[in-house]
Design a protein around this motif. Sequence first.
Motif, PDB file in Angstrom:
ATOM      1  N   PHE A  39       0.887  -1.164   0.000  1.00 23.61           N
ATOM      2  CA  PHE A  39       0.000   0.000   0.000  1.00 23.61           C
ATOM      3  C   PHE A  39       0.924   1.213   0.000  1.00 23.61           C
ATOM      4  O   PHE A  39       1.709   1.388   0.930  1.00 23.61           O
ATOM      5  CB  PHE A  39      -0.916  -0.021   1.230  1.00 23.61           C
ATOM      6  N   PRO A  40       0.839   2.048  -1.072  1.00 22.32           N
ATOM      7  CA  PRO A  40       1.845   3.117  -1.231  1.00 22.32           C
ATOM      8  C   PRO A  40       1.307   4.540  -1.100  1.00 22.32           C
ATOM      9  O   PRO A  40       1.230   5.266  -2.089  1.00 22.32           O
ATOM     10  CB  PRO A  40       2.310   2.882  -2.665  1.00 22.32           C
ATOM     11  N   PRO A  41       0.924   4.986   0.103  1.00 18.66           N
ATOM     12  CA  PRO A  41       0.386   6.341   0.218  1.00 18.66           C
ATOM     13  C   PRO A  41       1.471   7.414   0.106  1.00 18.66           C
ATOM     14  O   PRO A  41       2.623   7.178   0.467  1.00 18.66           O
ATOM     15  CB  PRO A  41      -0.199   6.364   1.628  1.00 18.66           C
ATOM     16  N   GLU A  42       1.052   8.561  -0.369  1.00 20.34           N
ATOM     17  CA  GLU A  42       1.918   9.722  -0.302  1.00 20.34           C
ATOM     18  C   GLU A  42       1.546  10.436   0.994  1.00 20.34           C
ATOM     19  O   GLU A  42       0.359  10.741   1.201  1.00 20.34           O
ATOM     20  CB  GLU A  42       1.630  10.615  -1.516  1.00 20.34           C
ATOM     21  N   GLY A  50     -11.577   5.832   0.566  1.00 17.98           N
ATOM     22  CA  GLY A  50     -11.042   5.279  -0.689  1.00 17.98           C
ATOM     23  C   GLY A  50      -9.728   4.554  -0.448  1.00 17.98           C
ATOM     24  O   GLY A  50      -9.495   3.448  -0.953  1.00 17.98           O
ATOM     25  N   ILE A 236      -0.956  -2.957  -7.309  1.00 16.95           N
ATOM     26  CA  ILE A 236      -2.367  -2.662  -7.535  1.00 16.95           C
ATOM     27  C   ILE A 236      -2.610  -1.168  -7.310  1.00 16.95           C
ATOM     28  O   ILE A 236      -2.186  -0.617  -6.292  1.00 16.95           O
ATOM     29  CB  ILE A 236      -3.210  -3.539  -6.594  1.00 16.95           C
ATOM     30  N   SER A 277     -10.771  13.218  -2.003  1.00 13.98           N
ATOM     31  CA  SER A 277      -9.464  13.665  -2.456  1.00 13.98           C
ATOM     32  C   SER A 277      -8.803  14.386  -1.297  1.00 13.98           C
ATOM     33  O   SER A 277      -9.411  15.255  -0.660  1.00 13.98           O
ATOM     34  CB  SER A 277      -9.648  14.608  -3.652  1.00 13.98           C
TER      35      SER A 277
HETATM   36  P1  ATP Z   1      -5.990  11.604  -3.293  1.00 15.39           P
HETATM   37  O1  ATP Z   1      -6.373  11.927  -4.694  1.00 15.39           O
HETATM   38  O2  ATP Z   1      -7.130  11.514  -2.347  1.00 15.39           O
HETATM   39  O3  ATP Z   1      -4.901  12.479  -2.770  1.00 15.39           O
HETATM   40  P2  ATP Z   1      -4.088   9.705  -4.009  1.00 15.39           P
HETATM   41  O4  ATP Z   1      -4.337   8.696  -5.015  1.00 15.39           O
HETATM   42  O5  ATP Z   1      -3.259  10.882  -4.401  1.00 15.39           O
HETATM   43  O6  ATP Z   1      -5.438  10.136  -3.376  1.00 15.39           O
HETATM   44  P3  ATP Z   1      -2.132   8.244  -2.579  1.00 15.39           P
HETATM   45  O7  ATP Z   1      -1.602   8.496  -1.212  1.00 15.39           O
HETATM   46  O8  ATP Z   1      -1.243   8.463  -3.714  1.00 15.39           O
HETATM   47  O9  ATP Z   1      -3.443   9.122  -2.719  1.00 15.39           O
HETATM   48  O10 ATP Z   1      -2.820   6.826  -2.657  1.00 15.39           O
HETATM   49  C1  ATP Z   1      -2.342   5.647  -2.056  1.00 15.39           C
HETATM   50  C2  ATP Z   1      -3.049   4.487  -2.678  1.00 15.39           C
HETATM   51  O11 ATP Z   1      -4.448   4.568  -2.451  1.00 15.39           O
HETATM   52  C3  ATP Z   1      -2.857   4.470  -4.183  1.00 15.39           C
HETATM   53  O12 ATP Z   1      -2.519   3.161  -4.562  1.00 15.39           O
HETATM   54  C4  ATP Z   1      -4.179   4.885  -4.739  1.00 15.39           C
HETATM   55  O13 ATP Z   1      -4.409   4.277  -5.968  1.00 15.39           O
HETATM   56  C5  ATP Z   1      -5.166   4.409  -3.659  1.00 15.39           C
HETATM   57  N1  ATP Z   1      -6.369   5.237  -3.645  1.00 15.39           N
HETATM   58  C6  ATP Z   1      -6.452   6.570  -3.540  1.00 15.39           C
HETATM   59  N2  ATP Z   1      -7.726   7.005  -3.616  1.00 15.39           N
HETATM   60  C7  ATP Z   1      -8.498   5.897  -3.769  1.00 15.39           C
HETATM   61  C8  ATP Z   1      -9.901   5.667  -3.918  1.00 15.39           C
HETATM   62  N3  ATP Z   1     -10.789   6.667  -3.919  1.00 15.39           N
HETATM   63  N4  ATP Z   1     -10.320   4.394  -4.064  1.00 15.39           N
HETATM   64  C9  ATP Z   1      -9.448   3.385  -4.040  1.00 15.39           C
HETATM   65  N5  ATP Z   1      -8.117   3.521  -3.911  1.00 15.39           N
HETATM   66  C10 ATP Z   1      -7.627   4.768  -3.779  1.00 15.39           C
END
Ligand code: ATP
Length: 566
Positions: A39-42, A50, A236, A277
């Motif tokens: 799981f790769p969050p920023e 989500g 994923i 978001s």
């Molecule tokens: P946001 O647009 O809310 O900032 P992001 O995609 O930029 O979300 P990341 O921290 O990059 O946030 O996301 C970490 C992981 O969570 C990624 O693999 C991303 O695909 C997944 N993810 C983000 N938003 C959702 C969502 N609404 N539904 C399912 N998976 C999500």
Amino acid sequence: MKNTNEKQTNETKKPVNFVQSIIDEDLKTGKRTEVHTRFPPEPNGYLHIGHAKSICLNFGLAQQYNGICNLRFDDTNPTKEDVEYVESIKEDVHWLGFDWKDRMFYASDYFEKLYQYALQLIKSGNAYVCELSGDEIKEYRGTPTRPGKESPYRNRSVEESLSLFEQMREGKFEEGTHSLRAKIDMASPNMHMRDPIVYRIKKQNHHRTGDKWCIYPMYDFAHGISDAIEGITHSICTLEFEVHRPLYDWFLIALNIDSRPQQIEFARLNLSYTVMSKRKLMELVDENLVDGWDDPRMPTVSGLRRRGYTAASIRNFANTIGVAKRDNVIDVALLEHSVREDLNKVSNRVMSVLNPLKVIIDNYPENLDEEIDAINNPEDASKGSRKVPFSKELYIERDDFMEEAPKKFFRLAPGREVRLRYAYYITCVEVVKDENTGDVIELHCTYDPETKGGSSPDGRKVKGTLHWVSAKHALDAEVRLYDRLFVDEDPLGKKGVDFKKFLNKDSLTILNNCKVEPGLKNAANGSLLQFERLGYFCIDKDSKPDKLLFNRTVALRDSWSKMNKK
Ligand code: ATP
Ligand code: MG
């Protein structure tokens, strides 16, 4: 006959989603021998529901296939990232019931490696230092229908690029003056392949590497390579990354990296009546439109937790919605349904009065206090029962009395008899009103001592059962009722209209004259309860024994449908 059989197999067979099908196939053909996800969050904000879906999917698949799942922070943008977010993300993943064990990583751990890979790209003629400004780069990029133009720096020598890149690292240039770009194809129909930026100058402290770097890798360069470094088998991610996949693959091929994670894209979760978001949610926090990231109205994991959602209900929700290949919007009512189902099983029932109306029982002895037996959870006998004090003066819900009651009103009215839950039948004999305003101040009732426990030995039936608390024993409490944060189903979907215009002005109602059972005095913060007939509530994290605070998680379905009928 055939139809019935088919139906049975469909119902008994655990559905396999398309991600599982891909993994099954990979394991069958021997393309993969194990499942390793991440799981790769920023770390640039708090996680929302989500992300919870993505967490359940990644950690869930690892569990199902006896594999492993990493937690990796993709922290390539020091401007927006912070340790506060890292800590909140760790807390949320753990709370959701998942564990990365000793596999917590940061893309920033790989900065040195990524720098070396960048050098390798330059040396193999696959990258160059470009001196176009940001605006010029945009201008040169073209449009999806018009090919881009090559940068005048594109064909400079490897030596020159190497030397300039080194000087970039040494801080010799100002931000925006130089960047490292991959040399791919300025005419590619995929805009991401038109010589994307690999490194940019940012004279910024990073929350982990401090001032060690003044150049930082772009997300697209760091993300795919970090997956490869960690040996991820299945990367994923959400659909918007599909168009980035050729670039991730291009980097791995250009760098001769053997590890090749397979990217699988699924549709992100969209939920009605909210926004999903981090950037938008941050706007709400920064502009004080909500009470922080964990405001119980927020779709964040911390907000849902503070609201009283259970981790199990979120996991069940994620399972129920499954994974799809096409974008869709899930009705927030499904999430609410999921938490009701779980809370029905796990939360103890108590009696609380949100809008108190005094009831005096004229024929009840002046100094008598009784202890009434009340069942804690009719769904779970092991939760037992408790004693609730009963006395001459009680509070009932103001809504449960009507002076001029229609026939169908089965609650209290002059001359009518109702049951007080677990206690006695009472009959209203007198209504006392404020002389000036005409408001009802208190009711006088009589009780039937023969009906102790809530039933009558003569078989006399009453239609209404009310919740109540004993006036002198009850504790004062503040209760917060929440409604949807937005009045529009799709606040982001209106072109040219700021989503904040759709904020629901009535999303929070504070009731500060509530009365609750005395037994709640020392209940732990975070406790989950059902207030009989009113909904599911939890004790807020800021609640104190002398100032009890409750949040309503969700109304009971009955009261919801009742309200809508009125
Ligand atoms: P946001 O647009 O809310 O900032 P992001 O995609 O930029 O979300 P990341 O921290 O990059 O946030 O996301 C970490 C992981 O969570 C990624 O693999 C991303 O695909 C997944 N993810 C983000 N938003 C959702 C969502 N609404 N539904 C399912 N998976 C999500
Ligand atoms: Mg992002």
